[in-house]
Design a protein around this motif. Structure first.
Motif, PDB file in Angstrom:
ATOM      1  N   PHE A  46       0.816  -1.209   0.000  1.00 53.45           N
ATOM      2  CA  PHE A  46       0.000   0.000   0.000  1.00 53.45           C
ATOM      3  C   PHE A  46       0.854   1.266   0.000  1.00 53.45           C
ATOM      4  CE2 PHE A  46      -2.254  -3.395   2.162  1.00 53.45           C
ATOM      5  CZ  PHE A  46      -3.431  -3.442   1.453  1.00 53.45           C
ATOM      6  N   GLU A  47       2.144   1.113  -0.252  1.00 53.36           N
ATOM      7  CA  GLU A  47       3.051   2.257  -0.234  1.00 53.36           C
ATOM      8  C   GLU A  47       2.560   3.337  -1.196  1.00 53.36           C
ATOM      9  OE1 GLU A  47       7.800   3.280  -0.778  1.00 53.36           O
ATOM     10  OE2 GLU A  47       7.085   1.266  -1.202  1.00 53.36           O
ATOM     11  N   GLY A  48       2.374   4.531  -0.665  1.00 56.40           N
ATOM     12  CA  GLY A  48       1.930   5.657  -1.479  1.00 56.40           C
ATOM     13  C   GLY A  48       0.425   5.745  -1.683  1.00 56.40           C
ATOM     14  N   CYS A  49      -0.328   4.779  -1.191  1.00 51.74           N
ATOM     15  CA  CYS A  49      -1.784   4.834  -1.341  1.00 51.74           C
ATOM     16  C   CYS A  49      -2.371   5.843  -0.368  1.00 51.74           C
ATOM     17  CB  CYS A  49      -2.422   3.474  -1.040  1.00 51.74           C
ATOM     18  SG  CYS A  49      -2.074   2.211  -2.253  1.00 51.74           S
ATOM     19  N   VAL A  50      -3.460   6.455  -0.764  1.00 49.87           N
ATOM     20  CA  VAL A  50      -4.153   7.358   0.152  1.00 49.87           C
ATOM     21  C   VAL A  50      -4.893   6.529   1.189  1.00 49.87           C
ATOM     22  CG1 VAL A  50      -4.328   9.266  -1.492  1.00 49.87           C
ATOM     23  CG2 VAL A  50      -6.138   7.559  -1.379  1.00 49.87           C
ATOM     24  N   ARG A  51      -5.166   7.148   2.333  1.00 46.59           N
ATOM     25  CA  ARG A  51      -5.792   6.425   3.437  1.00 46.59           C
ATOM     26  C   ARG A  51      -7.152   5.865   3.072  1.00 46.59           C
ATOM     27  NH1 ARG A  51      -4.623  10.306   8.464  1.00 46.59           N
ATOM     28  NH2 ARG A  51      -6.818   9.925   8.702  1.00 46.59           N
ATOM     29  N   SER A  52      -7.911   6.567   2.256  1.00 46.64           N
ATOM     30  CA  SER A  52      -9.248   6.082   1.903  1.00 46.64           C
ATOM     31  C   SER A  52      -9.175   4.781   1.097  1.00 46.64           C
ATOM     32  CB  SER A  52     -10.039   7.143   1.138  1.00 46.64           C
ATOM     33  OG  SER A  52      -9.395   7.473  -0.069  1.00 46.64           O
ATOM     34  N   THR A  53      -8.144   4.629   0.283  1.00 48.32           N
ATOM     35  CA  THR A  53      -7.966   3.392  -0.478  1.00 48.32           C
ATOM     36  C   THR A  53      -7.694   2.221   0.464  1.00 48.32           C
ATOM     37  OG1 THR A  53      -7.100   4.602  -2.374  1.00 48.32           O
ATOM     38  CG2 THR A  53      -6.553   2.252  -2.241  1.00 48.32           C
ATOM     39  N   ILE A  54      -6.841   2.447   1.455  1.00 47.77           N
ATOM     40  CA  ILE A  54      -6.517   1.397   2.415  1.00 47.77           C
ATOM     41  C   ILE A  54      -7.741   1.089   3.282  1.00 47.77           C
ATOM     42  CG2 ILE A  54      -4.984   0.726   4.304  1.00 47.77           C
ATOM     43  CD1 ILE A  54      -2.896   2.652   3.049  1.00 47.77           C
ATOM     44  N   TRP A  55      -8.477   2.106   3.666  1.00 49.97           N
ATOM     45  CA  TRP A  55      -9.684   1.897   4.474  1.00 49.97           C
ATOM     46  C   TRP A  55     -10.700   1.053   3.704  1.00 49.97           C
ATOM     47  CZ3 TRP A  55     -14.889   2.941   4.317  1.00 49.97           C
ATOM     48  CH2 TRP A  55     -15.575   2.789   5.517  1.00 49.97           C
ATOM     49  N   ARG A  56     -10.878   1.329   2.413  1.00 44.91           N
ATOM     50  CA  ARG A  56     -11.801   0.520   1.599  1.00 44.91           C
ATOM     51  C   ARG A  56     -11.309  -0.918   1.488  1.00 44.91           C
ATOM     52  NH1 ARG A  56     -11.870   5.165  -1.414  1.00 44.91           N
ATOM     53  NH2 ARG A  56     -10.537   4.285  -3.019  1.00 44.91           N
ATOM     54  N   PHE A  57      -9.995  -1.095   1.352  1.00 43.11           N
ATOM     55  CA  PHE A  57      -9.428  -2.438   1.323  1.00 43.11           C
ATOM     56  C   PHE A  57      -9.744  -3.163   2.636  1.00 43.11           C
ATOM     57  CE2 PHE A  57      -6.095  -5.491   2.278  1.00 43.11           C
ATOM     58  CZ  PHE A  57      -6.061  -6.232   1.115  1.00 43.11           C
ATOM     59  N   LYS A  58      -9.586  -2.459   3.746  1.00 41.53           N
ATOM     60  CA  LYS A  58      -9.883  -3.040   5.055  1.00 41.53           C
ATOM     61  C   LYS A  58     -11.347  -3.465   5.136  1.00 41.53           C
ATOM     62  CE  LYS A  58     -10.575  -1.613   9.731  1.00 41.53           C
ATOM     63  NZ  LYS A  58     -10.779  -0.443  10.524  1.00 41.53           N
ATOM     64  N   GLN A  59     -12.251  -2.639   4.655  1.00 40.33           N
ATOM     65  CA  GLN A  59     -13.679  -2.970   4.686  1.00 40.33           C
ATOM     66  C   GLN A  59     -13.966  -4.218   3.841  1.00 40.33           C
ATOM     67  OE1 GLN A  59     -13.921  -0.889   7.400  1.00 40.33           O
ATOM     68  NE2 GLN A  59     -16.018  -1.173   6.806  1.00 40.33           N
ATOM     69  N   LYS A  60     -13.360  -4.316   2.670  1.00 36.33           N
ATOM     70  CA  LYS A  60     -13.537  -5.498   1.823  1.00 36.33           C
ATOM     71  C   LYS A  60     -12.955  -6.735   2.491  1.00 36.33           C
ATOM     72  CE  LYS A  60     -13.516  -2.978  -2.536  1.00 36.33           C
ATOM     73  NZ  LYS A  60     -12.777  -2.710  -3.776  1.00 36.33           N
ATOM     74  N   LEU A  61     -11.814  -6.572   3.152  1.00 37.32           N
ATOM     75  CA  LEU A  61     -11.190  -7.675   3.870  1.00 37.32           C
ATOM     76  C   LEU A  61     -12.108  -8.188   4.982  1.00 37.32           C
ATOM     77  CD1 LEU A  61      -8.826  -9.508   4.757  1.00 37.32           C
ATOM     78  CD2 LEU A  61      -7.899  -7.534   5.960  1.00 37.32           C
ATOM     79  N   LEU A  62     -12.699  -7.273   5.739  1.00 33.50           N
ATOM     80  CA  LEU A  62     -13.615  -7.673   6.806  1.00 33.50           C
ATOM     81  C   LEU A  62     -14.842  -8.388   6.253  1.00 33.50           C
ATOM     82  CD1 LEU A  62     -13.411  -4.541   9.122  1.00 33.50           C
ATOM     83  CD2 LEU A  62     -12.430  -6.812   9.523  1.00 33.50           C
ATOM     84  N   LYS A  63     -15.347  -7.912   5.141  1.00 37.50           N
ATOM     85  CA  LYS A  63     -16.489  -8.568   4.503  1.00 37.50           C
ATOM     86  C   LYS A  63     -16.105  -9.977   4.050  1.00 37.50           C
ATOM     87  CE  LYS A  63     -19.832  -8.097   0.805  1.00 37.50           C
ATOM     88  NZ  LYS A  63     -20.234  -7.405  -0.398  1.00 37.50           N
ATOM     89  N   HIS A  64     -14.938 -10.101   3.460  1.00 36.97           N
ATOM     90  CA  HIS A  64     -14.433 -11.399   2.997  1.00 36.97           C
ATOM     91  C   HIS A  64     -14.277 -12.356   4.180  1.00 36.97           C
ATOM     92  CE1 HIS A  64     -10.993 -13.783   0.894  1.00 36.97           C
ATOM     93  NE2 HIS A  64     -12.134 -14.404   0.768  1.00 36.97           N
TER      94      HIS A  64
END
Length: 72
Positions: A46-64
């Motif tokens: 996630f190097e260089g990604c904005v926080r909202s991108t990582i937060w969305r990834f986290k939400q998808k991970l939790l759903k998964h």
């Protein structure tokens, strides 16, 4: 007995996750890194990604992870 069940669920989920998801679980949930520090870490997926991108990834991970738990 309950803790053993939680450990078994964790072991099941972690083996099904992608390497990127496992990396995130380790950094965020085990090592307690912040989303900001994850985006700044050298070599991070996630190097260089904005926080909202990582937060969305986290939400998808939790759903998964929830879908996996419901299936077992």
């Amino acid at each position: 007995l309950q803790y053993r069940r939680y450990i078994q669920m964790y072991d099941t989920i972690i083996t099904i996750l992608t390497p990127k998801e496992r990396w995130f679980v380790d950094k965020y949930y085990i090592q307690k890194h912040t989303i900001a520090s994850i985006s700044e870490e050298k070599g991070s997926p996630f190097e260089g990604c904005v926080r909202s991108t990582i937060w969305r990834f986290k939400q998808k991970l939790l759903k998964h992870a929830n879908e996996i738990l419901l299936a077992i």
